[in-house]
Design an enzyme around this catalytic site. Sequence first.
Site, short mmCIF file in Angstrom:
data_model
loop_
_atom_site.label_atom_id
_atom_site.label_comp_id
_atom_site.label_asym_id
_atom_site.label_seq_id
_atom_site.Cartn_x
_atom_site.Cartn_y
_atom_site.Cartn_z
N SER A 104 0.78 -1.45 0.20
CA SER A 104 -0.13 0.20 -0.16
C SER A 104 0.99 1.08 -0.29
O SER A 104 1.97 1.51 -1.15
CB SER A 104 -1.17 0.03 1.33
N ASP A 147 -6.23 -3.21 -2.50
CA ASP A 147 -4.96 -3.04 -1.46
C ASP A 147 -4.47 -4.48 -1.11
O ASP A 147 -4.93 -4.56 -0.54
CB ASP A 147 -5.38 -2.59 -0.52
#
Length: 321
Positions: free
Chosen positions: A43, A200
């Site tokens: 991320s 993510d």
Amino acid sequence: MSLGLVLGTGGQLGYAWTVAALTTWEQATGRDAREADVMVGTSAGSVVAAALASGVPVADMLEQLLDPPPPRPRPKSAPPSTARRGRPPMPRVGPGSMRLLGEIARRPRRFPPLAFGAALLPTGRGDTTGLHRWATKWSSETWPERPQVRIVAMDYDSGARVPFGRDGAPPASMAEAATASCAVPGWFSPVRIAGRRFVDGGVCSATSADLLLDDDLPRVDEALVLVPLARSGPTSRVWSDPVAATDGWLRGLIGGRSTREIERLREAGIAVTEHAPGAEDRAVTGWNVMDPRKQAEVARVALRTTAARWAGADDDRAGER
């Protein structure tokens, strides 16, 4: 000694904390984070890893946090920006991944707890163009031979953790991989790469630190693991500050898998230095880690708190000797 650098998930404010922590780590150790032999980014941490692997110094990232350029003008016909205010656009209706929900129903123990929530959340409407522009700004078009880089995302339909940069992973540039790694379910639209949808990588693990043990990566002697979405130190009591206590509990839950991954690294003989935001960092961050308006403030506080952390680590090592 060879170094593995693991940079975890944490949203826009976790990015600011990570950049500050790397800045003070470099100052305390006299080392350059760009010289790590292996980098694992998830991320927000994937953008930092891609930048370092592309030769961008931490100081450049810090400078833009403390003195950001003016925002790009938006066309008059464009809808109001929610990202700049740290709020997502209204998502679509219905679960984001029925296939993943089906996989979890068949084999629930195979998946981390966050996978169920990610699959159940509606598909986000957030445009990932800005994420891609951000990642492209800092990363080169090609993956370097050194350091070896792994950028982690999750296949939104199978739930598989996918380390981009590994042989056999879908072909993608570092910027494309980082964009997928940053696509928070329910907020951003999934990123399509090679016909598959990715979101993510923090859904699978806040750090994926155990990837340092992969056979296709060079062995490292030590690792620096930064977990901006976890916590260090005590947290508030529920009766004194319910919001901070809930935030601390969630951070403890998110950081649990990373703790187990770090234990595996140590069992394998890797000397691990890890850090997560302390009480002061968490207080200034608040509950919304996606609010870009607080990046400079978070970075300034983290420059002080992380410098104290590395000074304490030196004191601990001196006491051991």
